[in-house]
Design a protein around this motif. Structure first.
Motif, PDB file in Angstrom:
ATOM      1  N   SER A   1       0.837  -1.204   0.000  1.00 23.28           N
ATOM      2  CA  SER A   1       0.000   0.000   0.000  1.00 23.28           C
ATOM      3  C   SER A   1       0.872   1.255   0.000  1.00 23.28           C
ATOM      4  O   SER A   1       1.750   1.433   0.856  1.00 23.28           O
ATOM      5  CB  SER A   1      -0.894  -0.034   1.246  1.00 23.28           C
TER       6      SER A   1
ATOM      7  N   THR B   1      -0.020   4.343   0.657  1.00 23.45           N
ATOM      8  CA  THR B   1      -0.246   5.238   1.797  1.00 23.45           C
ATOM      9  C   THR B   1       0.384   4.664   3.077  1.00 23.45           C
ATOM     10  O   THR B   1       0.865   5.410   3.923  1.00 23.45           O
ATOM     11  CB  THR B   1      -1.755   5.497   1.990  1.00 23.45           C
TER      12      THR B   1
ATOM     13  N   ARG C   1       4.054   5.445   2.703  1.00 26.48           N
ATOM     14  CA  ARG C   1       4.241   6.859   3.055  1.00 26.48           C
ATOM     15  C   ARG C   1       4.388   7.027   4.568  1.00 26.48           C
ATOM     16  O   ARG C   1       5.286   7.699   5.071  1.00 26.48           O
ATOM     17  CB  ARG C   1       2.948   7.522   2.583  1.00 26.48           C
TER      18      ARG C   1
ATOM     19  N   LEU D   1      -4.730  -6.878   2.090  1.00 28.61           N
ATOM     20  CA  LEU D   1      -5.761  -6.403   1.158  1.00 28.61           C
ATOM     21  C   LEU D   1      -6.144  -7.497   0.163  1.00 28.61           C
ATOM     22  O   LEU D   1      -7.250  -7.495  -0.366  1.00 28.61           O
ATOM     23  CB  LEU D   1      -5.275  -5.160   0.390  1.00 28.61           C
TER      24      LEU D   1
ATOM     25  N   HIS E   1      -9.172  -6.121   5.106  1.00 31.37           N
ATOM     26  CA  HIS E   1      -9.521  -4.732   5.449  1.00 31.37           C
ATOM     27  C   HIS E   1     -11.033  -4.487   5.456  1.00 31.37           C
ATOM     28  O   HIS E   1     -11.494  -3.493   5.988  1.00 31.37           O
ATOM     29  CB  HIS E   1      -8.840  -3.761   4.481  1.00 31.37           C
TER      30      HIS E   1
ATOM     31  N   GLY F   1     -12.365   1.037   6.052  1.00 33.68           N
ATOM     32  CA  GLY F   1     -11.736  -0.194   5.580  1.00 33.68           C
ATOM     33  C   GLY F   1     -10.539   0.079   4.692  1.00 33.68           C
ATOM     34  O   GLY F   1     -10.335  -0.590   3.679  1.00 33.68           O
TER      35      GLY F   1
ATOM     36  N   PRO G   1      -3.472   3.057   5.739  1.00 36.01           N
ATOM     37  CA  PRO G   1      -3.055   2.684   7.080  1.00 36.01           C
ATOM     38  C   PRO G   1      -3.985   3.256   8.151  1.00 36.01           C
ATOM     39  O   PRO G   1      -4.807   4.103   7.876  1.00 36.01           O
ATOM     40  CB  PRO G   1      -1.681   3.361   7.183  1.00 36.01           C
TER      41      PRO G   1
ATOM     42  N   GLN H   1      -6.319   8.326   7.972  1.00 35.63           N
ATOM     43  CA  GLN H   1      -5.991   9.244   6.870  1.00 35.63           C
ATOM     44  C   GLN H   1      -4.522   9.666   6.934  1.00 35.63           C
ATOM     45  O   GLN H   1      -4.118  10.517   7.749  1.00 35.63           O
ATOM     46  CB  GLN H   1      -6.914  10.469   6.856  1.00 35.63           C
ATOM     47  N   SER H   2      -3.714   9.090   6.031  1.00 32.90           N
ATOM     48  CA  SER H   2      -2.264   9.315   6.100  1.00 32.90           C
ATOM     49  C   SER H   2      -1.860  10.803   6.115  1.00 32.90           C
ATOM     50  O   SER H   2      -0.959  11.168   6.879  1.00 32.90           O
ATOM     51  CB  SER H   2      -1.545   8.544   4.985  1.00 32.90           C
ATOM     52  N   PRO H   3      -2.502  11.705   5.326  1.00 31.03           N
ATOM     53  CA  PRO H   3      -2.056  13.105   5.415  1.00 31.03           C
ATOM     54  C   PRO H   3      -2.271  13.678   6.818  1.00 31.03           C
ATOM     55  O   PRO H   3      -1.420  14.411   7.343  1.00 31.03           O
ATOM     56  CB  PRO H   3      -2.930  13.836   4.382  1.00 31.03           C
TER      57      PRO H   3
ATOM     58  N   HIS I   1      -2.283   9.265  -6.668  1.00 32.00           N
ATOM     59  CA  HIS I   1      -2.550   8.036  -5.909  1.00 32.00           C
ATOM     60  C   HIS I   1      -4.021   7.604  -5.875  1.00 32.00           C
ATOM     61  O   HIS I   1      -4.330   6.436  -6.160  1.00 32.00           O
ATOM     62  CB  HIS I   1      -1.990   8.153  -4.477  1.00 32.00           C
TER      63      HIS I   1
ATOM     64  N   ASN J   1      -5.957   3.563  -6.887  1.00 34.85           N
ATOM     65  CA  ASN J   1      -6.133   2.733  -5.709  1.00 34.85           C
ATOM     66  C   ASN J   1      -6.779   1.393  -6.091  1.00 34.85           C
ATOM     67  O   ASN J   1      -7.510   1.294  -7.060  1.00 34.85           O
ATOM     68  CB  ASN J   1      -7.048   3.488  -4.738  1.00 34.85           C
TER      69      ASN J   1
HETATM   70  N1  GSH Z   1      -6.848   8.887   1.904  1.00 40.16           N
HETATM   71  C1  GSH Z   1      -6.477   7.642   2.520  1.00 40.16           C
HETATM   72  C2  GSH Z   1      -6.337   6.602   1.435  1.00 40.16           C
HETATM   73  C3  GSH Z   1      -5.943   5.251   1.995  1.00 40.16           C
HETATM   74  C4  GSH Z   1      -5.932   4.219   0.900  1.00 40.16           C
HETATM   75  O1  GSH Z   1      -6.311   4.501  -0.222  1.00 40.16           O
HETATM   76  N2  GSH Z   1      -5.469   3.000   1.231  1.00 40.16           N
HETATM   77  C5  GSH Z   1      -5.469   1.944   0.256  1.00 40.16           C
HETATM   78  C6  GSH Z   1      -4.111   1.306   0.124  1.00 40.16           C
HETATM   79  S1  GSH Z   1      -2.922   2.444  -0.502  1.00 40.16           S
HETATM   80  C7  GSH Z   1      -6.455   0.882   0.687  1.00 40.16           C
HETATM   81  O2  GSH Z   1      -6.575   0.562   1.844  1.00 40.16           O
HETATM   82  N3  GSH Z   1      -7.167   0.331  -0.283  1.00 40.16           N
HETATM   83  C8  GSH Z   1      -8.101  -0.737  -0.045  1.00 40.16           C
HETATM   84  C9  GSH Z   1      -8.847  -1.020  -1.309  1.00 40.16           C
HETATM   85  O3  GSH Z   1      -8.643  -0.296  -2.265  1.00 40.16           O
HETATM   86  O4  GSH Z   1      -9.595  -1.977  -1.301  1.00 40.16           O
HETATM   87  C10 GSH Z   1      -5.163   7.806   3.274  1.00 40.16           C
HETATM   88  O5  GSH Z   1      -4.318   8.576   2.791  1.00 40.16           O
HETATM   89  O6  GSH Z   1      -4.985   7.211   4.354  1.00 40.16           O
END
Ligand code: GSH
Length: 213
Positions: free
Chosen positions: A10, A12, A15, A34, A39, A51, A54, A65-67, A105, A109
């Motif tokens: 992943s 994020t 990051r 995943l 998740h 879900g 991170p 929310q990573s940011p 990004h 996803n």
């Molecule tokens: N805006 C969220 C995005 C988190 C995100 O997109 N995580 C992805 C992995 S990079 C995820 O869990 N995806 C699950 C899926 O797509 O089913 C953050 O920055 O924390």
């Protein structure tokens, strides 16, 4: 005690692993797979209702929310800082991070790609074209910005890693996974190489994670 809910591939999570390592924090990694939809299971959505990985658990508080987590890290552990001092420079560094984090990004996803496969019958060639389209247009712009900026040095801004590098390196990793040749962006390639000479970036790499396979 800090716990990071993470998946090795992943972007994020990657990051956040870099950010935590740059702040020198010792963190317990809890893999969330995943590929097996871990998740989406109730045990994880009880932690992160979206879900998504991170998530960070700090003293029983869950941060998502990573940011927003990276901002919390910066405010809680100011040194070494992810941002320069000057307010315009700070805006500039945040804009580079946003270019990657908001405009490249999210559209690549996993759940977006699953939707394209499931609802539009996209095949793997079309999925690669989709991903490449957003990465290429984003990296073309980023390369122009970095090449024209007097303040870019060994890293996106100056000679120390900033927020911009924390966002860039996982996106380069993902571009490689989508079979995109990074050579066409020499500045991005050089910055990525520089970052990958530092332990915080080396140890955060997907291939170094205990759930990597
Ligand atoms: N805006 C969220 C995005 C988190 C995100 O997109 N995580 C992805 C992995 S990079 C995820 O869990 N995806 C699950 C899926 O797509 O089913 C953050 O920055 O924390």
């Amino acid at each position: 005690m800090i716990e990071l809910f993470t998946f090795f591939r992943s972007g994020t999570s990657h990051r956040l692993r870099i950010a935590l390592a740059l702040k020198g924090l010792d963190v317990d990694h809890i893999p969330v797979d995943l590929r097996t939809e871990e998740h989406s299971k109730a045990s994880y959505t009880a932690i992160h209702p979206q879900g998504l990985v991170p998530a960070l658990k700090v003293d029983q508080k869950v941060l998502i929310q990573s940011p927003a987590i990276i901002e919390w890290l910066e405010e809680t552990y100011p040194e070494p800082s992810f941002l320069p001092k000057d307010l315009f420079d700070r805006q500039y560094v945040r804009s580079l991070a946003s270019l990657v984090g908001c405009d490249i990004h999210p559209v690549n996803n996993r759940r977006i790609l699953e939707y394209l496969r499931g609802n539009f019958n996209a095949n793997e060639e079309q999925i690669l074209l989709w991903c490449a389209s957003w990465i290429v247009s984003g990296f073309d712009a980023l390369e122009t910005i970095l090449a024209n900026d007097r303040k870019s040095g060994k890293f996106c801004f100056g000679d120390h890693p900033t927020l911009a590098d924390i966002y860039l390196v996982p996106q380069v990793e993902s571009a490689r996974r989508f079979k995109i040749d990074i050579c066409r962006w020499p500045k991005i390639q050089a910055i990525d190489e520089m970052c990958l000479s530092l332990p915080a970036f080396i140890n955060a790499a997907p291939s170094k994670q205990k759930d990597a396979s």
